[in-house]
Design an enzyme around this catalytic site. Sequence first.
Site, PDB file in Angstrom:
ATOM      1  N   GLU A 191       0.763  -1.243   0.000  1.00  0.00           N
ATOM      2  CA  GLU A 191       0.000   0.000   0.000  1.00  0.00           C
ATOM      3  C   GLU A 191       0.794   1.293   0.000  1.00  0.00           C
ATOM      4  O   GLU A 191       0.197   2.355  -0.020  1.00  0.00           O
ATOM      5  CB  GLU A 191      -0.864   0.094   1.249  1.00  0.00           C
ATOM      6  CG  GLU A 191      -1.543  -1.149   1.671  1.00  0.00           C
ATOM      7  CD  GLU A 191      -2.170  -0.869   3.022  1.00  0.00           C
ATOM      8  OE1 GLU A 191      -1.978  -1.689   3.926  1.00  0.00           O
ATOM      9  OE2 GLU A 191      -2.794   0.190   3.152  1.00  0.00           O
ATOM     10  N   GLU A 248       3.640   7.385  13.782  1.00  0.00           N
ATOM     11  CA  GLU A 248       4.623   7.007  14.794  1.00  0.00           C
ATOM     12  C   GLU A 248       5.122   5.584  14.514  1.00  0.00           C
ATOM     13  O   GLU A 248       6.326   5.309  14.601  1.00  0.00           O
ATOM     14  CB  GLU A 248       4.006   7.079  16.200  1.00  0.00           C
ATOM     15  CG  GLU A 248       3.782   8.503  16.717  1.00  0.00           C
ATOM     16  CD  GLU A 248       2.531   9.163  16.138  1.00  0.00           C
ATOM     17  OE1 GLU A 248       1.678   8.439  15.565  1.00  0.00           O
ATOM     18  OE2 GLU A 248       2.402  10.397  16.234  1.00  0.00           O
ATOM     19  N   SER A 280      -0.048   4.077  12.145  1.00  0.00           N
ATOM     20  CA  SER A 280       0.108   5.493  12.496  1.00  0.00           C
ATOM     21  C   SER A 280       1.493   5.976  12.073  1.00  0.00           C
ATOM     22  O   SER A 280       2.423   5.186  11.896  1.00  0.00           O
ATOM     23  CB  SER A 280      -0.063   5.698  14.002  1.00  0.00           C
ATOM     24  OG  SER A 280       1.095   5.246  14.688  1.00  0.00           O
TER      25      SER A 280
END
Lengths: 394, 394, 377, 377
Positions: free
Chosen positions: B244, B377, B375
């Site tokens: 992706e 992070e 995320s």
Amino acid sequence: MDLSFSAEDQAFAQEVRAFLAEALPSDIRAKAEIDAPFDPEETMRWHRILFDKGWVAPGWPERFGGPGLSATQRFILTEELELAGTPPLSPFGLKMVGPAIMQFGTPEQQQRFLPKILSGEEVWCQGYSEPEAGSDLASLRCRADDDGDHLVINGQKTWTTYAQYADWIFCLVRTNANVKQQAGITFLLIDMKSPGVEARPMLTIGEQPAFCDTFFEDVRVPKANVVGPIDGGWTVAKALLGHERTLLAMVGSSQRLLRRVKRIAAETFESGRSLLEHPGWRTEIARMEIELEALQMANYRALAGAQLGKAPGAESSILKLRGTEINQQLYELAMKVMGLDALSWYNEAGVVPDMEQGVAPQFCYARATSIFGGSNEIQRNIIAKWILGLPSGK
Amino acid sequence: MDLSFSAEDQAFAQEVRAFLAEALPSDIRAKAEIDAPFDPEETMRWHRILFDKGWVAPGWPERFGGPGLSATQRFILTEELELAGTPPLSPFGLKMVGPAIMQFGTPEQQQRFLPKILSGEEVWCQGYSEPEAGSDLASLRCRADDDGDHLVINGQKTWTTYAQYADWIFCLVRTNANVKQQAGITFLLIDMKSPGVEARPMLTIGEQPAFCDTFFEDVRVPKANVVGPIDGGWTVAKALLGHERTLLAMVGSSQRLLRRVKRIAAETFESGRSLLEHPGWRTEIARMEIELEALQMANYRALAGAQLGKAPGAESSILKLRGTEINQQLYELAMKVMGLDALSWYNEAGVVPDMEQGVAPQFCYARATSIFGGSNEIQRNIIAKWILGLPSGK
Amino acid sequence: MDFSLSPEQKMLAETVKTFVKQRSPVERFRKLRAEQRPWDPEMWAHMGELGWLSVPFSEDAGGFGGGMIEVAIILEGLGKALAPEPYLASVVLAGSAVAWAGNAAQHERWLAPMMEGTHALALAQAERASRYDAARPSTTAVRDGSGWRLSGEKIFVLGGAQAHAFVVSASTPDGLGLFVVDPDGPGVSRQVLRTIDGHGAARLRLDGASVDDDRRLGEPGEPAAAVLDRVLDRGAAGACAEGLGVAQAMLDMTVQHLKDRKQFGVPIGSFQVLQHRAVDMFVEVQLLRSMSVLASIRADEPEVELRQRSVSAAKAKLGTAGRLVSQQAIQLHGGIGITDEHDIGLYFKRMVGLDTALGDETWHVQRLSNLPGFAGA
Amino acid sequence: MDFSLSPEQKMLAETVKTFVKQRSPVERFRKLRAEQRPWDPEMWAHMGELGWLSVPFSEDAGGFGGGMIEVAIILEGLGKALAPEPYLASVVLAGSAVAWAGNAAQHERWLAPMMEGTHALALAQAERASRYDAARPSTTAVRDGSGWRLSGEKIFVLGGAQAHAFVVSASTPDGLGLFVVDPDGPGVSRQVLRTIDGHGAARLRLDGASVDDDRRLGEPGEPAAAVLDRVLDRGAAGACAEGLGVAQAMLDMTVQHLKDRKQFGVPIGSFQVLQHRAVDMFVEVQLLRSMSVLASIRADEPEVELRQRSVSAAKAKLGTAGRLVSQQAIQLHGGIGITDEHDIGLYFKRMVGLDTALGDETWHVQRLSNLPGFAGA
């Protein structure tokens, strides 16, 4: 709530300004006006002038020779000195080892050391960091072996600022390797003239000789020079750290720097218009001015708390963090405004406008402010743990 | 090195544009031009048009019904569709479960599921996250108990995007609680019409009904719907993540957004001058344009690598990170440019310029892009570990 | 679309890498800097022998007919090792000016010895009043018999410390002109500058300096202004490539330091905050690399607006990426990062030089935003 | 210098805290929003009973003679709980306009029922063409017999959804005028707006609306423009205080979430990157608090430039601090942060509203940078 100073405090501010107008030597004033770096002779000369006036140690209690000023007056004095650009005094005696000796020292130590710190007769430096012990200060290895009345020191300290000009150094040394790291550390005062002490100056990235590697080889130090108990030095060191926060906000120094940025912008032209008349540059400078104003307000709030005898609170913990960031950003902005002139480096007069010669080296050395005095990463760790109460760990 | 496309590829780009000019229904085109959100009916209608053209799954191999395009042509097709603002197709079938079934599924599964993903006859959603298992996906608890030919599912999935419109869901479920977390997970296909499945739509902060809480109560699923081995689902899930990255760069979508920002700025006035004529706004927009250009170049480099058959390298790992940041910053800039109009929220036509009605809700929902899909992070953790080789731990 | 290097380009990259490692590690620059020498003429001659100084010039002019891709390969390598020879200043800037604006005799006179590595050139265009805008120099050239008299002051001439001849921009009655000036000629004074990054530079003052007509590059009426614009774009693209080398080196050194340096009993690279900081540096280096490629491809693009747009975008990115990477490199090195004896500070300062020279971030953002296509795009 | 609250101010802060906790938790706002009701008139009446709606008006005008410090205490509390009653819009903005520009009869007519909590007012000054600059409205008021006819459009009137009367700025032959307009009068149409933060607002269209002379605040020739400028500064200072409440609530909720939420077997607040992010939020809240104090102290400062400088600095800081705090609040909440059902998103959106209203960060930075003292300071 009130932002103004009392009539009494205003009169004091007036007194400080009058004193500055009269007592600041003209050669030092000339340097202050162009933000040139001061050399140690100039700094110590100014130290002695302030000593004669009784203002060299605004924070010291009267019984140790302090001037007995209120918190607000101390603040006013500091701010006025900063705004006038007077030489920043070495903090190692006045702000660090002096208060430590007051709090933890014996009466004999107080009598021996404090008066000469005040008068400037003895200059101090600090021996905390070692090459392998920076942010992790407690892992220090400089060794102190017991030899009856003396300790014998072997090891190395680094980032010892201006050790080459110092008479004394206060050190953290390891007196016990068999206990948990923090428990085996001793706070010790060492005469720099002792045999076996050698300070080797290093240059910064600004090429200023601002600090040294300091080496100790079989240096004998009387145990009478231990402050606090042997193996109890960590407590002394921690108490010292609390003393400095507002110091590190550098508000006055950043305010002068902002004025300097505006001055450079007013004297720098593009398409026939000074940068200070250019809306894009004005808003960029204005954004810095707003951040600085916010820092100054936070500093005022910390001061007002101190006036009421409160321990430094949440508002003061941010001062070092933002103070150093803003100072660095202002130097960056000064460089941008100067353009190609910013690339000039210690050239003789006339190459760039005389007053701005120092910008580039100072810009470089300003990167140190977010590293020294407890790196900004360490500061954030401290706020996360002690103020926000976040769990330690990962 | 060469930035241009070959004559053949240019001809292909021309073909795509001609197709778009002809095949994009006028109601969808009208929405695309004003960047209005599409509803599921419109998205699926466009899906079928692309299916009829053979372009619905540019990345699929020909034996599964893909169009047999080169890497560059796939890129051109994707970029032209994005630039034209066509409805983004649901990725869950085409980009996620489809490739997983190709790689890990049985021939029966491939035959059963792939054609209907292509045609759009069956719409898919994803059941990975749970309320207690977000960034820490492997801690998921949705339970699958063995019951002979079937697994019996109990538990909850969350952030199941558009589950309310889906026919099927692919899930990670826990088939073994007695082994290390990653080892007891199974990749399972579940019919949304099975008794015991309930999808409850939730609103986002943009008040779009974009995702659901999906509950499973004693849902019986044939073991034939397990993809890969039982307890081997983590491998399948990890393989999917690699598919992706360039998808998440959102270059085309951000380019349209930048054009939109300029259009709004050209139509918004201050002191009789449009914001786009105002140097301050121009430079602010230009800075975003430069960041987007850099992202696009990084995307090109990733593509060029893929063309040569290279595994995605360092240049592609940054795409999700910067892509989402830039997209969010562009929405923020759009809001700033709109000023007070940005505060209007799903009002009837005429309150703010018609074309810009959707900006505020989309700005809000754009905060999700740095949270979902791993995320930012987590992305940084991955780069630190796998690309920079930094030690894990603290 | 293809970003791979040709076999010849790969070979060049390999040669540069080996050369830098064997002949020009950072210590060489450090030593020259300590001696206040802006370069090593022998190293320059050696670069001439390797053919590097002839790379971007047409075969007509005696060059190899290479392009900015090859130049970027060389500059990235020199940037990684802080080699102070004035490749950017002498080859890319002044060399391109002579090559493009000069005639065959002028090529022979100034370009040839530069390509051989016996001479270095410098481009003197920056003036205090015009900041980064080179289009309207306040330095003037007025007719004086069959020659010219030049008057004015150039404040920061890259590579000016070691240059044997200066290409000077000046306003003439027929538009902007480019003149080759002998720094030792009458009415010319060169003041060598110390610079933040230790690379050679000079101020040049012209007090009615007399210049023969054959020192004017090209013919009057030719658009020297357009040539200068192209030259400066080449220079900006070159600065991006050299800056990329500097940034990549800082990233590599910093990641290594994070792995080696231990505090609190663990490598500091295991702290998540420092990891993410290194990732931010990595991201910026990747983006800078992408933009440096773009600038190299577009620096010689005939369509002017496309060229300017790409080069300005890349140079602006050098500013933002360079700032983040170099500041974090110092911060993550901690105390040793701010000592003169550690190399990281040398890179930090070189980045300041490259970011500022040839138009800083602000200037290039403004240039890009003022292109006609900006509002229409 | 003293930042401590007086005993009365402390008592007020205590009352506000208790009130908000008991009578106006966030759930109340959530319920009103679901019903598309911009406020609860009973709650407004209750605020009137408590005396809050009279706080910043002089005793002559029937108020309590309090200042912006007291107003800030109330607004911070309301901000913490997202109370949607139009305190900022009706009391601080429109109320101050009536109080300062109006005569005794006008106070009696419009201010008195507002202070009692039976009516709400709104200030209609924003227009599309003038963006945040209120000095030169394109809405016009022309003489019509003994009264006026008003024409124009106000695009975003804070608190306009629930207001019983609008204070409208318009250009008159004798300068800027302020008129009190009945939203149900002839030629007046109000369109209630849905807003990003769910707080009440409206557009107001005036098609030659007929307004009696006694609805013009103050006398012609009086500097209504200066009054409006002061009113808007009070409003901006109020927005800072309310925004501070919003930011403080987001910080508190986020820190709590970091302690409660577990992933990878530990509270996510033990991850250093998230800790430092929370610290950055904390720093910005502290700075915003300092600047909100400054704005409150200076909002009624007679020296205009000092007032404008301080208020603009604070409002600009609301923009930067609010953006960082609210974006990180969402990010650190993770997935639940972007659901409508979690409160954090409501705060995020309220911050957008407060940042934008009354001049955004850009506008206030520009205003500050254009003050005469800026270049001289």
